[in-house]
Design a protein around this motif. Structure first.
Motif, PDB file in Angstrom:
ATOM      1  N   SER A  77       9.808  -2.804 -15.928  1.00 45.53           N
ATOM      2  CA  SER A  77       8.946  -3.760 -15.572  1.00 45.53           C
ATOM      3  C   SER A  77       8.852  -5.332 -14.291  1.00 45.53           C
ATOM      4  N   GLY A  78       7.852  -5.767 -14.211  1.00 43.02           N
ATOM      5  CA  GLY A  78       7.685  -6.589 -13.381  1.00 43.02           C
ATOM      6  C   GLY A  78       8.011  -6.217 -11.855  1.00 43.02           C
ATOM      7  N   THR A  79       8.403  -6.979 -10.840  1.00 46.20           N
ATOM      8  CA  THR A  79       8.380  -6.684  -9.476  1.00 46.20           C
ATOM      9  C   THR A  79       9.835  -7.396  -8.795  1.00 46.20           C
ATOM     10  N   PRO A  90       2.390   3.409 -18.588  1.00 43.90           N
ATOM     11  CA  PRO A  90       2.710   2.366 -18.337  1.00 43.90           C
ATOM     12  C   PRO A  90       1.132   1.449 -17.276  1.00 43.90           C
ATOM     13  N   GLN A  91       1.066   2.246 -15.874  1.00 41.71           N
ATOM     14  CA  GLN A  91      -0.004   1.638 -15.333  1.00 41.71           C
ATOM     15  C   GLN A  91      -1.509   2.593 -15.882  1.00 41.71           C
ATOM     16  N   ILE A  92      -1.867   3.172 -16.543  1.00 43.17           N
ATOM     17  CA  ILE A  92      -3.882   3.748 -16.572  1.00 43.17           C
ATOM     18  C   ILE A  92      -3.378   3.343 -17.886  1.00 43.17           C
ATOM     19  N   PRO A 137       5.877  -4.128  -7.339  1.00 42.54           N
ATOM     20  CA  PRO A 137       6.468  -2.320  -8.868  1.00 42.54           C
ATOM     21  C   PRO A 137       7.515  -1.982  -9.214  1.00 42.54           C
ATOM     22  N   VAL A 138       8.233  -2.311  -9.890  1.00 41.46           N
ATOM     23  CA  VAL A 138       9.228  -1.704 -10.286  1.00 41.46           C
ATOM     24  C   VAL A 138       9.570  -0.640 -10.973  1.00 41.46           C
ATOM     25  N   TYR A 139       8.101  -0.634 -11.725  1.00 41.24           N
ATOM     26  CA  TYR A 139       7.562   0.629 -12.187  1.00 41.24           C
ATOM     27  C   TYR A 139       7.450   2.017 -11.269  1.00 41.24           C
ATOM     28  N   ASP A 140       6.842   1.611  -9.820  1.00 42.51           N
ATOM     29  CA  ASP A 140       6.644   2.158  -8.965  1.00 42.51           C
ATOM     30  C   ASP A 140       7.949   3.309  -8.074  1.00 42.51           C
ATOM     31  N   LEU A 141       8.510   2.143  -8.545  1.00 42.02           N
ATOM     32  CA  LEU A 141       9.929   3.647  -8.124  1.00 42.02           C
ATOM     33  C   LEU A 141      10.750   4.298  -8.833  1.00 42.02           C
ATOM     34  N   VAL A 142      10.306   4.259 -10.076  1.00 36.55           N
ATOM     35  CA  VAL A 142      10.213   4.956 -11.184  1.00 36.55           C
ATOM     36  C   VAL A 142       9.467   6.358 -11.308  1.00 36.55           C
ATOM     37  N   ILE A 143       8.269   6.546 -11.174  1.00 33.87           N
ATOM     38  CA  ILE A 143       7.629   7.434 -10.424  1.00 33.87           C
ATOM     39  C   ILE A 143       8.004   8.192  -9.113  1.00 33.87           C
ATOM     40  N   GLU A 168       0.433  -1.125   0.021  1.00 34.01           N
ATOM     41  CA  GLU A 168       0.137   0.050  -0.196  1.00 34.01           C
ATOM     42  C   GLU A 168       0.858   1.358  -0.172  1.00 34.01           C
ATOM     43  N   ALA A 169       2.604   0.992   0.594  1.00 32.13           N
ATOM     44  CA  ALA A 169       2.845   2.783   1.138  1.00 32.13           C
ATOM     45  C   ALA A 169       2.988   2.039  -1.305  1.00 32.13           C
ATOM     46  N   ILE A 170       4.242   1.972  -0.954  1.00 29.93           N
ATOM     47  CA  ILE A 170       4.612   2.464  -2.236  1.00 29.93           C
ATOM     48  C   ILE A 170       3.793   2.780  -3.458  1.00 29.93           C
ATOM     49  N   GLY A 171       2.132   2.069  -3.302  1.00 27.56           N
ATOM     50  CA  GLY A 171       1.563   2.409  -4.051  1.00 27.56           C
ATOM     51  C   GLY A 171       1.231   3.735  -4.604  1.00 27.56           C
ATOM     52  N   THR A 172       0.667   4.069  -3.133  1.00 29.32           N
ATOM     53  CA  THR A 172       0.150   5.467  -1.984  1.00 29.32           C
ATOM     54  C   THR A 172       1.147   6.155  -2.770  1.00 29.32           C
ATOM     55  N   LEU A 173       1.992   6.091  -2.337  1.00 26.41           N
ATOM     56  CA  LEU A 173       3.701   7.062  -2.670  1.00 26.41           C
ATOM     57  C   LEU A 173       3.629   7.049  -4.156  1.00 26.41           C
ATOM     58  N   SER A 174       3.767   6.179  -5.266  1.00 30.15           N
ATOM     59  CA  SER A 174       3.487   6.712  -6.584  1.00 30.15           C
ATOM     60  C   SER A 174       2.755   7.244  -7.260  1.00 30.15           C
TER      61      SER A 174
END
Ligand SMILES: Nc1ncnc2c1ncn2[C@@H]1O[C@H](COP(=O)(O)OP(=O)(O)OP(=O)(O)O)[C@@H](O)[C@H]1O
Ligand SMILES: [Mg+2]
Lengths: 289, 350, 256
Positions: free
Chosen positions: A129-131, A211-213, A140-146, A7-13
């Protein structure tokens, strides 16, 4: 713990991309006291341009598309500034809101001609991509990019605004425009640059979330609402406030979804109402007088 | 400085040349002619067009009620869709949940709108100018997500459709006449309100809030009153949406829907009472015909809005009355008599 | 026999680290014209705003007719009879001149929430009478925003008079006026004060006006009261002479 991390990573992203869009909005407001309702259009154009340029590739081409989209939209921003916004600087809020809303309508229609009314999607480059796993959570790795982009944008803007003469000029553009012009600064060019930079930030955010929407018409109107909530909570013109507010909105949304999905989308509005009741000019804003 | 005796001045006032009744009649002539034209059109047009006319009439009320705050109170609200929605949803949910008859709902709805305007106004009016516009925009969007997500109560994304109006209202002419009657009475009341001491105080606040406050006026309370009155009549307009469409759905309360009466007021002219009426008719007919003939209605409306707000900030009615004023001045210069010439500015004012 | 209508006790206002008003005491006698003078930035406008409640004091009290009005909202203070005319011209630009005055009458009669009558039109006679006194009667039907600067200032005074104040605060009523306009306003202030028993507190840079019309003069310098008394006393006060001789050039240029 794993649940919390997810949840935290998703929220931060989410908060991160929202921050980048809203930072553009608040930057423009800070320098020229204009709220641009067409700001969301720049976000949408950024996203659509990526779908056009990157196509279905999942490699280097995506990054090129990201940069190119941002630059093209910055140019579009310059056009909007020269064609419309420069005439409403210093005018009543109503005039600014109606004029920029008109731009939103016009850009939405042009967007329909360019990209149609269907939804599009893009793949993230394989490298991001991927996790990955952390403390038992698949993230998700991509969350870190954002998140990385948001931090980068935040730091650069903060340094620029509080530690350079350009930042001083941007602040003085509102507080003391005469002094600035007496010092030989071309106010029009400054406005042009800031507005293009604001558009660039919106496009960057729109591009990076592709890539996420699903990219579709209407995302201009929905993102402008959340960005407005953010800049209002943060206090118009404040980058630090915007960062805080983006986090508040992100958290309100996540908590809302966990507590009661049917009421989830109302949480961020209640956050805005509560903040404005306590501080009618936002967390980091200054009272209008 | 030459000063005219007070008595002369009163005679030279607004109702110059004729009895007060003549002046009143002359001022009422245009609205009256407009009313008669709409009535005649509605009674003679093809049913499909009558419906469109009826919709324009109801939007005219929405625009004037919004303009009570915008043009007369100086309060830019992007949230009047909330009260429009209260009006529409009261009628349609009353039907769906079988809790209110049509006429009960029609009567109750405006009072619900006004009642909701009290707390929302108390919150929103703590903020000023741009913050007020953005906060009301947020309120509108809040209403939208509630209407969209509380599916069991509101019908959710699809909204409420069905036979929610009595069968006599399915006859286009009846439905048109009811709408015209309600709008005419509402506009008459709003006219009265705006031409009362309250209306003058409101215009004073619009021009210079600090000054009016320093004259002992509780500005916040007056703005709240304006917000509540506006909420009441926006809800009336909302009930007429149901009369027109026999439905309610979330899109009628979102922020772009709240923007529409604002745009109508801007197009028509927000500093006159009837400007928003003109704006509503222009906007609605443009919208209707544009959708028929072109896909690019957003583009066209966007360009029109831009042109008006940048080139004609007083709107169509403002431009017309400016032309009328010039014409009247030219005409008045012809007859001989005491010149009403305003004194030249005192010499030497730096 | 003293009858203090307005008293200020130990008033302080800080803007951040800067103290704009520093322990100011003031006692204004009923029915007098009381001038507050001082160089630019002395704190006159800030003092006035503190008195009328549009700024909050850091410390100190304001007493009107024996009652403390500190912390009250400005419209409440106006209702108690203390009305301010701001330094910067401040009118309702789209109203007519007569409507502007009617606004004051409506406020004074508590008819702001009257949504059904046409009292504002009936108030016109009374408005015209007030406009007659300030010399604006010929402009009654003009739009206030189109008046000349001097006329706008006169209109502001007319609007204030409409609510029948006990104390009228005028912040530089003649700033930016021609000598002719200045004389008109000065005469107006004197005649209103004398005819209606209104107490006037004014700040002013034009020393001819100050010494010509006021009963009492208070000198403010860097937020502090440095002298007070009759015009004659103040004029011969050594500290005042020092400041005003030092600033003579600037003080002269204040009112072109
Ligand atoms: N809102 C504010 N924030 C910060 N400083 C202020 C503010 N208002 C006034 N000041 C400062 O307080 C001081 C007093 O200002 P004030 O306007 O009261 O002076 P004044 O005596 O009325 O001057 P003038 O004759 O020019 O009108 C000035 O130095 C001014 O810069
Ligand atoms: Mg001052």
């Amino acid at each position: 713990m794993a649940r919390f991390l997810t949840e935290a990573i998703g929220t931060l992203s989410d908060a991160g991309s929202l921050f980048v869009v809203a930072a553009g909005l608040t930057l423009v407001f800070g320098a020229m006291r204009v709220i641009n309702l067409a700001h969301g259009s720049f976000y949408m154009y950024g996203a659509f341009l990526v779908t056009t340029i990157a196509g279905t590739s999942s490699g280097l081409r995506f990054w090129v598309a990201l940069g190119l989209a941002a630059v093209v939209v910055a140019l579009l921003g310059a056009v909007v500034q020269l064609g419309v916004v420069r005439f409403v600087v210093g005018k009543e809020p109503l005039t600014q809101l109606v004029a920029t809303f008109a731009v939103l309508y016009i850009l939405a229609d042009i967007g329909l001609h360019l990209w149609g009314s269907g939804a599009r999607s893009v793949n993230a480059p394989l490298a991001v991509s991927g996790t990955f796993t952390l403390a038992g959570a698949y993230l998700p790795v991509y969350d870190l990019v954002i998140i990385g982009l948001a931090i980068l944008v935040g730091v650069v803007l903060w340094l620029l605004l509080s530690h350079t003469s350009l930042g001083w000029m941007i602040r003085a553009a509102v507080d003391d425009p005469e002094l600035l012009q007496a010092g030989g600064v071309n106010l029009r060019r400054l406005h042009l640059g800031v507005f293009a930079a604001g558009a660039l930030l919106a496009a960057l955010a729109g591009a990076v979330v592709t890539p996420q929407i699903s990219v579709a018409p209407g995302m201009d109107q929905s993102i402008i609402v959340s960005s407005l909530l953010v800049v209002v909570i943060g206090g118009l013109g404040s980058i630090v406030g915007t960062a805080f507010a983006a986090l508040i909105i992100g958290i309100a949304d996540t908590v809302g979804t966990l507590v009661d999905p049917t009421w989830a989308s109302t949480f961020m509005y209640f956050a805005v109402i509560i903040v404005l009741v306590v501080r009618p000019w936002g967390l980091f804003g200054t009272p209008e007088r | 400085m030459t000063t005219l005796p007070a008595a002369d001045l009163l005679a030279a006032g607004r109702d110059a040349g004729g009895s007060p009744w003549a002046g009143r009649l002359r001022r009422a002539a245009l609205p009256l002619a407009f009313f008669v034209a709409v009535l005649v059109l509605g009674l003679t047009m093809a049913p499909a067009n009558v419906l469109e006319l009826q919709y324009a009439v109801s939007l005219a009320l929405f625009a004037v009620a919004t303009n009570l705050m915008l043009g007369f109170g100086g309060l830019v609200s992007f949230g009047q869709g909330v009260f429009y929605g209260v009006g529409a949803y009261t009628v349609s949910l009353g039907w769906m949940h079988q809790s209110l008859s049509f006429s009960e709902a029609m009567i109750l709805a405006p009072f619900l709108g006004a009642a909701l305007a009290v707390p929302l106004g108390m919150i929103a009016l703590r903020t000023r100018r741009l913050y007020f516009a953005l906060l009301t925009l947020a309120l509108s969007q809040l209403a939208y997500v509630i209407a969209e997500n509380q599916t069991n109560f509101t019908g959710g994304t699809n909204g409420v459709f069905g036979a929610m109006v009595p069968s006599w209202l399915l006859v286009p002419r009846n439905s048109f006449l009811l709408t015209l009657a309600i709008v005419t009475v509402s506009l008459a009341i709003l006219w009265k309100v705006l031409h009362s001491p309250f209306g003058l105080v409101l215009r004073g606040i619009r021009d210079n809030r600090e000054r009016v406050e320093a004259l002992g006026v509780n500005v916040y309370a007056h703005e709240l009153a304006a917000f509540v009155i506006s909420g009441f009549f926006c809800a009336v307009a909302g009930t007429l949406f149901v009369v027109y469409s026999q439905s309610s759905y979330p899109e009628i309360v979102d922020w772009t829907a709240s923007g529409i009466p604002v745009f109508m007021a801007v197009i028509g002219g927000m500093y006159t009472f009837f400007g928003p009426v003109v704006g509503a008719f222009v906007y609605e007919f443009a919208n209707h015909y544009l959708i028929e003939y072109t896909q690019d209605w957003q583009l066209v409306i966007g360009v029109v809005l831009l042109a008006i707000v940048l080139l004609r900030p007083d709107g169509l009615a403002g431009s017309l009355s400016a032309i009328g004023e010039r014409w009247r001045r030219r005409r008045d210069r012809v007859p001989a008599g005491p010149p009403p010439a305003p004194l030249p500015p005192e010499g030497g004012a730096s | 026999m003293s009858d203090t209508v307005l008293a200020v006790e130990g008033l302080v206002r800080d803007f951040g680290a800067f103290r704009a008003v520093n322990h100011v005491d003031l006692a204004v006698e009923r029915g007098t014209i009381h001038a507050v003078i001082g160089p630019n930035g002395a704190g006159k406008s800030t003092l006035f705003k503190l008195i009328t409640g549009s700024l909050r004091p850091t410390a100190g009290r304001v007493i009107l007719n024996g009652q403390s009005i500190g912390g009250k909202r400005s419209h409440v203070i106006a209702r108690r009879g203390l009305v301010q005319v701001f330094q910067l011209s401040s009118i309702c630009g789209r109203l007519t001149v007569a409507e502007s005055v009617a606004l004051g009458l409506i406020s004074q009669r508590h008819r702001g929430f009257d949504v059904a009558s046409t009292y504002q039109r009936r108030a016109r006679d009374e408005a015209v009478a007030i406009l007659d006194q300030v010399g604006l009667v010929a402009h009654a039907s003009s739009i206030a925003g189109t008046l000349s600067h001097g006329d706008q200032r006169a209109l502001e005074i007319a609007m204030a008079l409409a609510i029948k104040p006990t104390v009228l605060l005028l912040d530089e009523p003649t700033a930016g006026m021609s000598p002719a306009e200045t004389a008109v306003i000065a005469d107006l202030v004197v005649s209103e004060a004398r005819a209606r028993g209104i107490t006037v507190v004014l700040s002013e840079h034009d020393m001819d006006v100050v010494f010509g019309i006021s009963d009492h003069v208070t000198v403010l310098h860097q937020g502090q009261v440095i002298a007070g008394g009759t015009p004659a006393q103040v004029r011969s006060h050594p500290e005042v002479m020092a400041i005003y001789l030092g600033h003579a050039a600037t003080a002269g240029e204040e009112a072109p």
